[in-house]
Design a protein around this motif. Structure first.
Motif, mmCIF file in Angstrom:
data_model
loop_
_atom_site.group_PDB
_atom_site.id
_atom_site.type_symbol
_atom_site.label_atom_id
_atom_site.label_comp_id
_atom_site.label_asym_id
_atom_site.label_seq_id
_atom_site.Cartn_x
_atom_site.Cartn_y
_atom_site.Cartn_z
ATOM 1 N N ALA A 1 -13.545 -46.285 -37.622
ATOM 2 C CA ALA A 1 -13.276 -47.401 -38.535
ATOM 3 C C ALA A 1 -14.515 -47.712 -39.349
ATOM 4 O O ALA A 1 -15.420 -48.424 -38.902
ATOM 5 N N PHE A 2 -14.587 -47.153 -40.554
ATOM 6 C CA PHE A 2 -15.738 -47.355 -41.415
ATOM 7 C C PHE A 2 -15.252 -47.526 -42.854
ATOM 8 O O PHE A 2 -14.319 -46.857 -43.298
ATOM 9 N N GLY A 3 -15.903 -48.431 -43.591
ATOM 10 C CA GLY A 3 -15.544 -48.643 -44.988
ATOM 11 C C GLY A 3 -16.754 -49.041 -45.799
ATOM 12 O O GLY A 3 -17.784 -49.460 -45.258
ATOM 13 N N VAL A 4 -16.624 -48.892 -47.095
ATOM 14 C CA VAL A 4 -17.676 -49.291 -48.031
ATOM 15 C C VAL A 4 -17.059 -50.231 -49.056
ATOM 16 O O VAL A 4 -16.019 -49.923 -49.646
ATOM 17 N N ILE A 5 -17.692 -51.360 -49.239
ATOM 18 C CA ILE A 5 -17.285 -52.283 -50.296
ATOM 19 C C ILE A 5 -18.504 -52.491 -51.176
ATOM 20 O O ILE A 5 -19.511 -53.066 -50.750
#
Length: 764
Positions: free
Chosen positions: A415-419
């Motif tokens: 579970a990884f994201g970039v904003i």
């Protein structure tokens, strides 16, 4: 709550009493009970009064008792607090009451206000002795009030927290916390609400109070876990508390970003890019989302690339990882990844020595680095759902951008994201970051474009910053200066509140521009062509919409070139376009462009505008001509047109505008008699406009100039007006003023200026 009327107030919460303008009016227990019944219910029948107060039917004897109570109340209050309508008794509308305050607070969702009233208790001093029925009614009514309050709190919390309105949600949380300070659910809500509003010390205080209320019992795990996440948000700034910039609007953007966060929680790699000009709210939006994600259990990494460091490899990502204990992850990865990553980190940040990575073909070096970072971040995300918040992505180094693209194409199930946030105008088409802006599908991106606030949102922002002390007219002026950009509005509103911003009285006046906004303007203009900037400067000097044909003629360029320049200015967010008309979008930009021009360039452009305006020969253009010729240094023309404009303004009653044009004349007129008269006209206009601080010295100067020009009669009138002005200013003793008037009368008598004598007598 204020009321027009007799000035009485009925209190039912805590101790029941009736207070008049001169203090509390003593009533007997039964009189207070009757007043309390009527004001609590709003309207109650005599049979119900009989049943509650005496456990009896409303027979003639009981009705007589009620009449006696009403009469006694009226006598003690000096007026009737109760109205009668048929068989019902009603509360008087002009009597204020705290029960009405309570109902108003519930209706307006001021739940803390309502809760504080409830906590005072209801009719506490009317203890047993009235009747059992009265005790039952009081207990039942009090319980119904609390049920209504709890229902309102629950409904408001659900709606506000679910909708992201943390201002209203916090009020609901604080209200429930006041009701049940030792309840774990109340503690969780108030800690979360305070933390989401950035009040971290306040959240810590609520936690401490809750722990004290447990009397040594173990703190519930959910409360403890929440507080640990709050502490990781970091401390508030030291010093006195200031008004926070409210977060307004952006509901759709937050909802879309919330979907990205949900996708990350589900195990997908998600990338969201927020784009918009400086000051539009990108950083604030990321901050709001980061706080939410953190409190929901995400590990939030934050990076803020800067231009000076954009050539440092992976600098944003490494900065973001500085608060993470990555050594256990490096140990788990083993070699060569442990050494490859270790060589990127500061030498004193690791406990183990870092050697050289094993040899590898040069063509594979970048791939090894990207693999190493990918494996590290995947391990970090496997430990806890993680989001990287990357502000000002346009300053990120090329390797960081390549790494993000690499992660996105090859990510596993962690579970990884970039904003991220970026300013598109600063990203070169050849820059690696341009791929995220292009939206070509090679790297899936949720793209969110932020524009200006709606007018309603902007009004909410200004109202909140000014704590509702800023009126509609001032708000309108702020909108005209700043548009609906939240940073511009915030900066200018704060300057206005600090008395650092003074609105221009005339269209050509410049406004002081905050440094941060100058930098924004510089970023917008740095890549514009010379011809485009020439058009921008011409529009800035003109200060109003212009036809493209006029622009082309004044700058002696082709119409096509003028149109291209207008399109470029519009694309940069500097100019507005409507068919063949173009203008600088905001006075803020116009003033900044004007301030950046050299004095010689301004003079040339002002002269061009004056010549263009004067070509039609309209008398109504005198004001514009005087201003442009004044700035162009054409003194004779400025004075001549200023006279015409000043006289026309005075004729129309536009005294402030007249003063402005007379000031232009006094600055440019060379002939002493005309300059003296212009000074007198200026001083008179200022005096009429009650601008006393400027009028008094102008009146004195006018008198001096008029006497020097041989116009003593006019000078006396200036002297008389100055005495009036000094009197109004209040800084000169009356005796001195009377003495001055005496001297004026003597001088006027000697000159047989009887009108001046009469004027002096009137003032005296």
């Amino acid at each position: 709550m204020s009321h027009d009327g007799p000035g009485f107030r009925v209190s039912l919460f805590g101790t029941s009493r009736v207070v008049g303008p001169d203090g509390e009016r003593p009533l007997s227990p039964f009189q207070l009970a009757l007043v309390s019944l009527v004001y609590a219910e709003g309207s109650i029948t005599r049979p119900d009064v009989a049943r509650i107060l005496w456990n009896a039917e409303a027979d003639p004897t009981i009705r007589q008792r009620i009449r006696q109570l009403r009469h006694g109340i009226k006598r003690r209050l000096g007026g009737d607090a109760l109205d009668a309508k048929g068989d019902a008794l009603l509360a008087r509308g002009e009597y204020a009451s705290d029960i009405e305050d309570y109902r108003t607070a519930i209706d307006s969702q001021q739940l803390v206000v309502a809760t504080r009233l409830i906590r005072n208790g209801f009719l506490l001093d009317l203890n047993p002795g009235i009747s059992d029925a009265f005790d039952d009614w009081r207990d039942s009514f009090s319980a119904s009030l609390e049920r209504g309050l709890r229902s309102a709190i629950s409904t408001t919390w659900q709606a506000a927290s679910g909708g992201g309105d943390w201002v209203q949600a916090r009020d609901a949380a604080e209200a429930m916390y006041l009701l049940e300070p030792s309840d774990a659910g109340s503690a969780v809500r108030v800690i979360e609400a305070r933390a989401r509003m950035g009040k971290l010390r306040s959240a810590e205080s609520a936690y401490a109070e809750f722990c004290d209320s447990l009397s040594g019992e173990a703190v519930p795990s959910d409360v403890e876990a929440l507080m640990q996440r709050v502490r990781l948000l970091g401390p508030e700034d030291d010093g006195v508390e200031v008004i926070d910039t409210p977060f307004v609007g952006r509901r759709d953007s937050l909802d879309r970003l919330a979907n990205v966060v949900a996708s990350v929680r589900g195990g997908s790699f998600s990338f969201a890019l927020v784009v918009g000009e400086s000051g539009i709210g990108k950083t604030r939006l990321l901050g709001e989302l980061q706080r939410t994600a953190h409190l929901e259990g995400f590990r939030c990494l934050r990076a803020q690339p800067v231009e000076l460091e954009r050539r440092i490899t992976l600098n944003p990502i490494l900065d973001a990882l500085s608060d993470v204990d990555i050594e256990p992850h490096l140990d788990a990865l083993g070699e060569p990844w442990r050494t490859v990553i270790g060589t990127l980190l500061p030498a004193n940040s690791l406990r183990f020595p870092v050697g050289k990575p094993p040899p590898i073909e040069e063509t594979a070096l970048s791939r090894r680095l990207l693999d190493a970072m990918s494996l590290l971040l995947e391990r970090i995300a496997a430990e806890q759902p993680t989001i990287l918040f990357l502000d000002d992505m346009q300053w990120a180094d090329a390797t960081t951008i390549a790494a993000l693209q690499f992660f996105q194409r090859r990510w596993g199930a962690s579970a990884f994201g970039v904003i991220a946030a970026a300013r598109p105008e600063l990203i070169d088409p050849k820059d690696p970051a341009a791929k995220y802006l292009a939206g070509d599908g090679s790297v899936p991106v949720t793209r969110i474009e932020l524009g200006e606030l709606s007018e309603g949102e902007a009004q909410l922002l200004v109202g909140s910053l000014g704590q509702d002390r800023i009126g509609d007219e001032t708000t309108r002026k702020l909108f005209e200066l700043a548009g609906l950009n939240p940073l511009y509005l915030t900066e200018l509103t704060r300057d206005f509140l600090a008395d650092r911003l003074h609105f221009p009285e005339n269209p050509e006046d410049s406004v002081r521009i905050p440094i941060s906004l100058k930098e924004i303007l510089a970023a917008r203009t740095q890549n514009l062509a010379r011809e485009t900037m020439a058009v921008a400067n011409l529009l800035a000097v003109g200060a109003k919409p212009m036809r493209l044909t006029d622009v082309a003629a004044m700058l002696q360029i082709s119409l096509d070139l003028a149109a291209d320049a207008a399109d470029d200015l519009n694309g940069a967010g500097l100019a507005g376009l409507d068919r063949d008309r173009v203008w600088i979008r905001h006075d803020l930009f116009r003033s900044a462009l004007y301030a950046e021009m050299s004095e010689a360039r301004r003079a040339v452009l002002h002269r061009k505008h004056a010549e263009h305006i004067g070509a039609d020969g309209s008398e109504d253009s005198a004001g514009s001509l005087s201003v442009h010729y004044d700035h162009a240094g054409e003194t004779e023309l400025a004075a001549n047109h200023g006279w015409i404009a000043g006289e026309r303004a005075m004729e129309r009653g536009a005294v402030a505008e007249a003063a402005h044009f007379y000031e232009v004349v006094t600055r440019n007129e060379q002939a002493p008699p005309r300059r003296a008269i212009a000074t007198a006209r200026l001083a008179t206009a200022l005096h009429l406009n009650r601008d006393i601080s400027r009028a008094n010295p102008a009146l004195e100067l006018a008198s001096t100039r008029l006497r020097a020009a041989g116009m003593s009669d006019r000078a006396r009138r200036m002297d008389i007006r100055r005495v009036e002005g000094l009197s109004e200013a209040g800084d000169t003793p009356t005796e001195d003023l009377i003495e001055r008037l005496g001297a004026i009368k003597s001088d006027a008598t000697e000159a047989e200026d009887w009108e001046a004598v009469a004027l002096a007598l009137d003032v005296e």
